[in-house]
Scaffold this motif. Sequence first.
Motif, PDB file in Angstrom:
ATOM      1  N   UNK A  86      44.403  47.158  51.478  1.00  0.00           N
ATOM      2  CA  UNK A  86      43.214  47.674  50.795  1.00  0.00           C
ATOM      3  C   UNK A  86      43.050  46.974  49.453  1.00  0.00           C
ATOM      4  N   UNK A  87      41.909  47.196  48.835  1.00  0.00           N
ATOM      5  CA  UNK A  87      41.612  46.530  47.566  1.00  0.00           C
ATOM      6  C   UNK A  87      41.734  47.508  46.408  1.00  0.00           C
ATOM      7  N   UNK A  88      42.115  46.965  45.252  1.00  0.00           N
ATOM      8  CA  UNK A  88      42.230  47.752  44.019  1.00  0.00           C
ATOM      9  C   UNK A  88      41.596  46.948  42.890  1.00  0.00           C
ATOM     10  N   UNK A  89      40.712  47.585  42.121  1.00  0.00           N
ATOM     11  CA  UNK A  89      40.104  46.905  40.978  1.00  0.00           C
ATOM     12  C   UNK A  89      41.065  46.896  39.797  1.00  0.00           C
ATOM     13  N   UNK A  90      40.991  45.851  38.995  1.00  0.00           N
ATOM     14  CA  UNK A  90      41.821  45.759  37.798  1.00  0.00           C
ATOM     15  C   UNK A  90      41.059  45.011  36.707  1.00  0.00           C
ATOM     16  N   UNK A  91      41.140  45.523  35.493  1.00  0.00           N
ATOM     17  CA  UNK A  91      40.470  44.897  34.351  1.00  0.00           C
ATOM     18  C   UNK A  91      41.505  44.486  33.308  1.00  0.00           C
ATOM     19  N   UNK A 121      55.872  49.746  45.696  1.00  0.00           N
ATOM     20  CA  UNK A 121      56.032  49.506  47.133  1.00  0.00           C
ATOM     21  C   UNK A 121      54.979  48.561  47.707  1.00  0.00           C
ATOM     22  N   UNK A 122      54.111  48.010  46.845  1.00  0.00           N
ATOM     23  CA  UNK A 122      53.042  47.142  47.321  1.00  0.00           C
ATOM     24  C   UNK A 122      53.164  45.769  46.666  1.00  0.00           C
ATOM     25  N   UNK A 123      52.445  44.811  47.220  1.00  0.00           N
ATOM     26  CA  UNK A 123      52.409  43.476  46.634  1.00  0.00           C
ATOM     27  C   UNK A 123      50.975  42.956  46.679  1.00  0.00           C
ATOM     28  N   UNK A 124      50.649  42.118  45.717  1.00  0.00           N
ATOM     29  CA  UNK A 124      49.330  41.482  45.716  1.00  0.00           C
ATOM     30  C   UNK A 124      49.374  40.311  46.693  1.00  0.00           C
ATOM     31  N   UNK A 125      48.543  40.389  47.733  1.00  0.00           N
ATOM     32  CA  UNK A 125      48.492  39.280  48.680  1.00  0.00           C
ATOM     33  C   UNK A 125      47.458  38.252  48.252  1.00  0.00           C
ATOM     34  N   UNK A 126      46.343  38.744  47.724  1.00  0.00           N
ATOM     35  CA  UNK A 126      45.295  37.811  47.288  1.00  0.00           C
ATOM     36  C   UNK A 126      44.473  38.435  46.168  1.00  0.00           C
ATOM     37  N   UNK A 127      44.501  37.830  44.969  1.00  0.00           N
ATOM     38  CA  UNK A 127      43.650  38.300  43.875  1.00  0.00           C
ATOM     39  C   UNK A 127      42.292  37.601  43.935  1.00  0.00           C
ATOM     40  N   UNK A 154      38.933  41.925  38.196  1.00  0.00           N
ATOM     41  CA  UNK A 154      39.586  41.379  39.384  1.00  0.00           C
ATOM     42  C   UNK A 154      39.614  42.416  40.503  1.00  0.00           C
ATOM     43  N   UNK A 155      39.649  41.909  41.736  1.00  0.00           N
ATOM     44  CA  UNK A 155      39.836  42.760  42.913  1.00  0.00           C
ATOM     45  C   UNK A 155      41.105  42.264  43.600  1.00  0.00           C
ATOM     46  N   UNK A 156      42.151  43.057  43.529  1.00  0.00           N
ATOM     47  CA  UNK A 156      43.428  42.676  44.123  1.00  0.00           C
ATOM     48  C   UNK A 156      43.550  43.246  45.530  1.00  0.00           C
ATOM     49  N   UNK A 224      34.841  45.367  47.918  1.00  0.00           N
ATOM     50  CA  UNK A 224      35.714  46.451  48.384  1.00  0.00           C
ATOM     51  C   UNK A 224      36.213  46.115  49.783  1.00  0.00           C
ATOM     52  N   UNK A 225      37.470  46.466  50.044  1.00  0.00           N
ATOM     53  CA  UNK A 225      38.067  46.255  51.365  1.00  0.00           C
ATOM     54  C   UNK A 225      38.940  47.450  51.703  1.00  0.00           C
ATOM     55  N   UNK A 226      38.760  47.993  52.893  1.00  0.00           N
ATOM     56  CA  UNK A 226      39.570  49.140  53.323  1.00  0.00           C
ATOM     57  C   UNK A 226      39.780  49.072  54.827  1.00  0.00           C
TER      58      UNK A 226
END
Length: 476
Positions: A86-91, A121-127, A154-156, A224-226
Motif C-alpha cells: 500500500x501507499x503512504x504519504x510523507x512530507x 515491520x515494513x520497507x519502502x519498495x518504491x518512493x 512523497x508517496x512511499x 494512492x495505491x491499495x
Amino acid sequence: MPKEFIVAIELGSSKITGIAGQKNLDGSLSVLALVEEDSSACIRKGMVYNIEKTGQCLTNIITKLKNLLKQDIKQVYVGFCGQSVHSVKNNINQDFMTPTIVTDELIDRLKDANNDMVYPEMKIFEPINLEYKVDNQLQIDPVGIQCNHLEGNFLNIILRKNFHQNLVTCFDNANIIIADMYLSPLKLADAVLTDTEKRSGCVLVDLGAETTTVSVYYRNILRHLAVIPLGGNNITKDIASLQMEESDAEKMKLKYASAFTPIDKIDDSINYPIDSDRNVKSSDFIALVEDRMEEIIENVWYQVPGEYADKILGGIILTGGGSNMPNIVQAFHNYTNVEKIRVARFVNFTVKSKDPRITAHDGTLNTALAILASGDMNCAGDEITHDLFSSKPQNTAAPLRQETGTPTGGMTPLEKARLAEEEERKKRQAEAEKAEEERARLAAEKAQERKENSFWHKFGNKLKDFGSKIIGPEEE
C-alpha cells in the motif's frame, strides 16, 4: 545463432504466469512462449505462504519455457503484488533563514530524508515524487526557484519485509536470477491507461482472484495505491456455501453470475441446477452474487481519497479476470455514480501471438504482458541441444550471478539506488582521503622548506659549522 528474448514471471494468487517474448522494431511485442502453474496451494492474497511449493512452481515454469524456447534462461523479470502492499504519504520540510535558491543538492537531501523513513515491520519498495511546495506554490521541478520554505511531498509504496524476503528466497531456491522486480500495478497502469486518463485523473481497478488492486492517478502521477483482500474467489466461496464443491461453484459463477441484474429481469420461478438432485432459486443466487460484488465495489470506492473523488475526469478503468463478469460496468456505475467507466480487456500496445489465451483479450494476461514489455535486457542463455557429438558445452548448471558489478537480483529500486549511492560515497571518501594525504605531504614539504630557509635555522647551521672548526683541530 541463439535468439534473444525477454522472460517475465507474474506471481498471482490463482496462477503463476511465465511468458517470453521479443520486442520488434515497430514497437510491437511478439510472444514466443506462455506457460502457467496453479499457485492456489502456495500463494494467498498475492503473498507467498509456502516457500517450497512456490519454488517448485517457479522451477516448473522455467523448465517448460526452456523446452518451448529450446534455449536456456539466464535471468527473468518479476512482477508481484500482495495484500500488504500500500501507499503512504510523507512530507519533508526545510526552512531557510534567508531567501535561498533551490538546487539539485537540496532536492537530493529531501529525497534522502524520505528514503530514511522507518515503518515498523515494513520497507519502502518504491518512493514516488509527487510535487514540491515552494513557499505556497506547488512545483514539479523547483530547481532554480528562490524561496524561504521548501517541502517535498512523497508517496512511499511499502510492503512487509518478510513478504519481499520470501519472494527473493523462492527464486534463490529455484536457482533463478532476478533481472529486476516490479510492482505489478505500476506496470499494469502503464500498459492499459492512456496519457489522457492519467493526466485528467482516473481509478484503475484490477479485479483478481483473491485481491482487488486500486490505483488512483491525477496529473500523470500515482496518488494512492491499495490492495483489497477481496476478489472473484470470494464470490465462488459464497456460492459454494449452497453446499457444493468450489469447483462446481466456479462453474456456476461463470455460467450464471452477473454483477447486476435489473429487478424486472429477476424471475422467482427460474431455478439454477446445482446437481442432478438440487436447484437454487435464481433470485437467491442473484442476491448472493450482487451482495458480494457490492461489497467489493464499496471497498474500491472507499480507497479513492476524498480530495480526488471529484477529479477523476478520466473515469474508472476495470481490468483483470473479474472484469469479465456481465454488467460489471453497470454495477460500478450504480454505486459510484461515475459516468465514464470502461473495461481494459487488453494492453495498449500491439502484441503478436497465435496463442488463444492471449488473443482472447479477456484482461487476464494484461499484467504479465505489461511486465514483459518493461524488460530491457536479454534473458536468453545458450541453445539447448541433444547432439551427443556437439563440442559446445551445455549450460546445465544453475544460472550465474551478474558477471560484473554488485549483484542486484531481488533488490528493490530503492535498495539499488542506495547501493549505488553507497558505492559512490565510498569512492568519494577514498578520493578525499587520497587528496588529504597529498595535501598533508605537500604541507609537510613546505613546512620543511620554510624551516630550512628561516633565519634561526641558517644561524644554527652556521653556529654548528663554527663549533666544528674550533673543536676539530683540538681533537686532532
